[in-house]
Design an enzyme around this catalytic site. Structure first.
Site, PDB file in Angstrom:
ATOM      1  N   SER A 285     -37.467 -77.742 -11.589  1.00 22.79           N
ATOM      2  CA  SER A 285     -36.687 -78.992 -11.701  1.00 22.79           C
ATOM      3  C   SER A 285     -37.257 -80.000 -12.506  1.00 22.79           C
ATOM      4  O   SER A 285     -38.240 -80.154 -12.929  1.00 22.79           O
ATOM      5  CB  SER A 285     -36.486 -79.530 -10.129  1.00 22.79           C
ATOM      6  OG  SER A 285     -37.750 -79.959  -9.737  1.00 22.79           O
TER       7      SER A 285
ATOM      8  N   ASP B 123     -33.399 -87.935   3.359  1.00 18.94           N
ATOM      9  CA  ASP B 123     -34.228 -86.937   3.779  1.00 18.94           C
ATOM     10  C   ASP B 123     -33.350 -85.929   4.931  1.00 18.94           C
ATOM     11  O   ASP B 123     -33.604 -86.029   5.936  1.00 18.94           O
ATOM     12  CB  ASP B 123     -35.518 -87.469   4.307  1.00 18.94           C
ATOM     13  CG  ASP B 123     -36.493 -86.480   4.163  1.00 18.94           C
ATOM     14  OD1 ASP B 123     -36.413 -85.525   3.661  1.00 18.94           O
ATOM     15  OD2 ASP B 123     -37.761 -86.509   4.931  1.00 18.94           O
TER      16      ASP B 123
ATOM     17  N   SER C 290     -31.428 -75.772  -0.118  1.00 21.50           N
ATOM     18  CA  SER C 290     -31.289 -76.081  -1.516  1.00 21.50           C
ATOM     19  C   SER C 290     -32.459 -75.032  -2.162  1.00 21.50           C
ATOM     20  O   SER C 290     -32.453 -74.311  -3.095  1.00 21.50           O
ATOM     21  CB  SER C 290     -31.579 -77.283  -1.938  1.00 21.50           C
ATOM     22  OG  SER C 290     -31.896 -77.625  -3.273  1.00 21.50           O
TER      23      SER C 290
END
Lengths: 501, 501
Positions: free
Chosen positions: B206, B268, B276
Site C-alpha cells: 500500500s 477501526d 481487506s
C-alpha cells in the site's frame, strides 16, 4: 497567485476548482484534495475540492482550456469569492477539519457539548468536511441517538453558523408538517389565509427528494420559488407572505449540507430531524410555529405513542430555543387531497382558493383547522374562533387575493397542460375503500416522472369509505413519458394502492 | 446516442461524465446523478457521476467545449468503455443499488448473509454506490461489528467480484504487517530473500495515507511501482518476485473503494481490515501468508490480548478461505530501522542488502526472522533452519542480486538527493532513551512533507536503551520546503518523540 477562469459547470452542491497537473505537482496537490482559495482584494475565501487537468502540453485542440498559472473555478465557488475573471487568487491547502475529533467522539458513544456541535457545524458550513465526513457525523448521531440536551445544542449551533432574519413584527407565524402524506398541500392555503388576516408568514418549503412533490415543487407550477433571501425578506415586509424554496435561501447552510447526505440513506435520526426543522424556523425569523404530525400505517409516524413523544420533544426543544410551539396530531391514513404530483396538487389548491367545486374537501378542512389554530396562536382570534375566521377569509375570496399577490410578486407562470399520456385504472370488483397506501401512491407518482415532470402524477377518484362498483374509475395516471407510462402500469399492478372491505 | 469526447481530467477514483444542460434537461438528469453509459459496439459499460455544463448557447469563447449531442467522459471512465473519441454511446439512468437494503439491514444491527455481502460488493465495484452510500456500509459494519462468519463472507465476496491471479507453483508466499510502526520496511528485504531461495512472492503493497511512507512509496524511490497487473504477473513468472503498489493492480476493486472512504474516518473496523488484507492476498494468488502483528503503546495494536485475538481471527478466517496463515507478534515499541520517510527508509534497506555498516540492525534482524519463518512455511527450510538460511542468502549478496533484478524489471530510478533543508535536534540533558512515540514520529515526517516529498523525513540517531549525553544529536530532519521546516520545528517542540529515564 493564480489567474481565475470561471467554469460554468453544475456539479451539484459542491465547491470545485480545477488546476492543471503541472501546477498541482508544484503545489503537491492531488485530485480530490481540498484547497482554500482566497481573493486577496476582499479576503473572501472558499474551500474547494480539486480536479486536475492532465496533459497540459497537449491541450491546443482539446476541449478544456487551462494554462499553467490559471485556476478554473466552478460557478458556485466563483460566486463566493466575489471576484472577476482574470483576477488573481491565492491557493493554500485546507487544514483538516479540527472538529472531526468530536464526530469520532460521538461515534464512540459519548455525548457532545454545545461548543463541539458548533465546531462541527462551522467546519461543515465552511466546506471543510467531505461528503464522507458529513456522512460520518450523520451516522454517528443515528447510531448513538441525540438526547434532548444534544438536540438543543445542535439546533442552536445550526442557527448560529447561518443567517437569521428579523422582522419588525412581534409575531411571525410558521408551520411544518412531518411529511410522508401525498398532496397534503396545506401551506399553500394556510399562508394566504393567515396573511390575509394580517399576520406575517415567511414560508420556506422543501422540494421532494424521493416523494412525488414538495410544497416548493407544487408552488413552482404557479410561480418562481428559487428566490434570493433578500427578495423574500422584502416581499414579506411588503405583502406579508412568501412561499419559497428553503434551499435557495441558504439561511441554514449546515442543515442543507446535512440533508444532502441524509436523503440517500433514508435513515431516521429523530434528533437531527427536529434540529433541522427548528433551526430553519428560527433562521427565517419565525416566532410561533405549528407542527403537524400525521399518524397512519403508511405515514412517517406510525403510532400515536411515537407521535406524542415527538410532540413532546418539539415543544421542549422549540421552547428552549425561544419559539412558541404548538403541535397537532392529524389523520395520516390516506393522501390529503385528490391530486398527486405538482400540477394536480396545485389544481386542488386553486379549486379551494377559488371556492370551486372540489373533491379535495379533506384538504380544505385540514387547512382551515390549521389556519384556525395559528390565528389563535397569533392572538388574532379568540380561543374557539380561529376556524370560523379562517373559513370566512377563505370563502370571502380574501385568501385568493392574497395568494394572487404572492404569485405576482414571485413571478407568476402560465399554467402547464396535463401529461400527454393518460390512463384510467378501473375497479375489477365492488366494495368499500378500506385503506390507501401512501407509500405506493408516492412511488407510483415518482415512477410517472414527478416531481421533475410537473405534469406527471395521478388523480384519485376514490378515498377511504367511498363505495366502489366494478368498472368505476379508481384513479387516473398522467405522464409525458411513454416509457414511464409503461413502467408505471406494471408497477401499479404489483403494488395496489387501494384495499377494499 | 451521444458522441464521445475524452476529457483528460483527474478527479480521484471516481468515474465522471459531462453533459450539456440542454441534453440533461431532455433526459431529466441532474448534476451528481449516476448514469450508465454503454458502448453499443462491445456492450462495455460504466456508471458515471454526472456534471452538467451550463449556458450552452453562450459557449463560443468559453473554456470547456461540449455541444448538444456530445458527452464528455473523464479518462478513467473512458478507458473502461474501450471506445474511441467521436464514437457513439447510449445513456440510461443508473438504477438505485438494490443492495442498499442490506446495508440498511446491517445498520439496524442484523447479521448479513454471504449473498447479501456479495450483492453489496458487486454494486460497489460497478460504481453504483455513491461515496455517501459506501460510507454507510463501512460505518454500519463498524457500529455493528462483523463476527467471524460475516468476515469470512465479506472476504469471499471481495475476492469473487475481482480478478484472481493463478501461478503454476503450488506455493506462493506473501506477508502482511498490521502497521502503525514507522519504517518497518521488512517487505523490501523479505521478498528478495525468499525469492532468491526459489519461492515466488508477488508482493503488493500500500501507499501511505496518513503515515509518512508505505512500502509502495519507499520502493518508488528506487523504481516504478504503479504497474499493470499483467506486467506484474509476467515479472513474477519470470524472476519470481515483484514489489508493486496494490492499488494499481485493481485486483480487489471493492476493497480499494472501501479503503477510500475508510481512511479519512480513521475508524477501526477489525472485521473489514481482516477481510481487506486476506482478500488482497487471495486475489494476488498467494497460498502461504505470514501476518506480522506489532504490539506497543503507540502501535495500532496496544495489548497482547488484542494481538492474540487478532491472530486467532486471521488464522480462522484465512484458513476458511483456503490460505495457510501464520502470525507473529512482534515488538512495536519504537520505529524499526532508523530512517523515516521514503528516501531514508530506502537507504536503510539498501545498506542491509549491500551488507554495509548500518544502525538499522533491528530492521535486519526482524526481516531475517520473518524470512526464516516463511522459508519454513514454504518447506524450503527445515524447522529451526529458516533464520540461518535467510541470513546466508542475505549476507552472500544473493538477496541484493535478486533485488536488483526486481528494480531493473520494474524500471530502476536514479536515487534522489536528500532534502534541501536539514536541522539537527539535540539533547538538552542526559539520560537513557525510555520510549519513542511512533505516532509523533509519523506525524513529524508527515508534516515535513512525506510521502509526497520523497526526501522529506528524519533519521533517528538514538533508539530505546541508548545512552544520551547533553548536546548529542537525537535525530535529523529533512525537507524540501522551508515553510514545512518551520512548521515542523514548532511541531517537534510540542510533541517530543523521545522520553528518557
Amino acid at each position: 497567485m493564480f489567474k481565475v477562469k470561471k467554469f460554468e459547470i453544475d456539479i451539484g452542491y459542491e465547491y470545485v476548482a480545477m488546476l492543471n497537473e503541472k501546477d498541482a505537482l508544484e503545489l503537491r496537490l492531488n485530485a480530490k484534495d481540498r484547497v482554500k482559495i482566497i481573493n486577496p482584494e476582499n479576503d473572501k475565501y472558499v474551500i474547494c475540492v480539486l480536479e486536475i487537468i492532465k496533459k497540459v502540453n497537449n491541450m491546443k485542440n482539446k476541449d478544456v482550456k487551462l494554462k499553467t498559472g490559471e485556476i478554473g473555478i466552478y460557478d458556485k465557488a466563483f460566486a463566493k469569492l466575489e471576484i472577476k475573471e482574470g483576477k488573481n487568487v491565492d491557493i493554500v491547502p485546507a487544514r483538516k477539519p479540527i472538529s472531526l475529533k468530536y464526530v469520532k467522539k460521538k461515534s464512540e458513544g459519548h455525548r457532545l457539548e454545545k461548543q463541539e456541535f458548533k465546531s462541527i457545524m462551522r467546519d461543515i458550513v465552511e466546506n471543510r468536511f467531505s461528503e464522507i465526513e458529513t456522512t460520518f457525523f450523520v451516522l454517528a448521531c443515528t447510531f448513538h441517538k441525540l438526547n434532548d440536551t444534544e438536540t438543543i445544542a445542535l439546533t442552536d449551533a445550526m442557527v448560529e453558523v447561518g443567517k437569521v432574519l428579523q422582522f419588525k413584527q412581534k409575531i411571525v407565524l410558521d408551520k411544518h408538517c412531518i411529511g410522508g402524506i401525498p398532496n397534503n398541500r396545506t401551506s399553500m392555503l394556510v399562508v394566504p389565509i393567515v396573511s390575509a388576516a394580517g399576520i406575517i408568514i415567511p414560508k420556506s418549503s422543501s422540494r421532494a427528494i424521493t416523494s412525488p412533490a414538495g410544497t416548493a415543487d407544487t408552488m413552482e407550477v404557479l410561480c418562481n420559488v428559487d428566490i434570493p433571501v433578500s427578495d423574500m425578506y422584502n416581499q414579506v415586509n411588503d405583502i406579508g407572505a412568501a412561499i419559497v424554496w428553503g434551499g435557495g435561501l441558504e439561511l441554514s447552510p449546515a442543515d442543507d449540507l446535512i440533508i444532502h447526505v441524509e436523503h440517500p440513506l433514508e435513515i431516521d435520526s429523530e434528533g437531527q430531524m427536529i434540529a433541522s426543522v427548528l433551526s430553519k424556523k428560527k433562521s427565517v425569523g419565525s416566532t410561533h410555529v405549528l407542527i403537524d404530525i400525521p399518524v397512519g400505517p403508511t405515514a412517517k409516524v406510525k403510532t400515536m405513542q411515537r407521535a406524542r413523544e415527538l410532540s413532546r420533544r418539539f415543544i421542549k426543544i422549540g421552547t428552549t430555543i425561544g419559539l412558541k410551539i404548538k403541535t397537532i396530531i392529524t389523520y395520516g391514513g390516506q393522501p390529503i387531497g385528490n391530486g398527486i404530483g405538482p400540477l394536480y396538487e396545485a389544481q386542488d389548491v386553486l379549486a379551494i382558493l377559488e371556492n370551486k367545486e372540489t373533491k379535495a374537501i379533506d384538504l380544505k378542512e385540514k387547512a382551515l383547522k390549521m389556519a384556525g389554530v395559528m390565528l389563535e396562536m397569533a392572538e388574532h382570534s379568540k380561543k374557539g374562533q380561529g376556524y370560523n375566521n379562517a373559513k370566512l377569509i377563505l370563502e370571502s375570496g380574501l385568501a385568493l387575493k392574497k395568494f394572487e399577490d404572492i404569485l405576482e410578486k414571485q413571478g407568476k407562470k402560465k399554467i402547464i397542460k396535463e401529461g400527454k399520456f393518460k390512463y384510467e385504472v378501473k375497479a375489477i370488483g365492488s366494495g368499500i375503500v378500506k385503506s390507501i397506501n401512501n407509500i405506493y401512491v408516492s412511488k407510483l407518482a415518482f415512477s410517472l416522472g414527478a416531481p421533475q415532470d410537473k405534469a406527471a402524477g395521478l388523480i384519485l377518484n376514490k378515498k377511504i369509505k367511498d363505495i366502489v362498483k366494478k368498472g368505476d374509475v379508481l384513479y387516473t395516471i398522467y405522464t409525458n413519458s411513454e416509457m414511464k407510462l409503461k413502467y408505471s402500469k406494471a408497477y401499479l399492478k404489483d403494488n395496489p394502492i387501494y384495499e377494499f372491505e
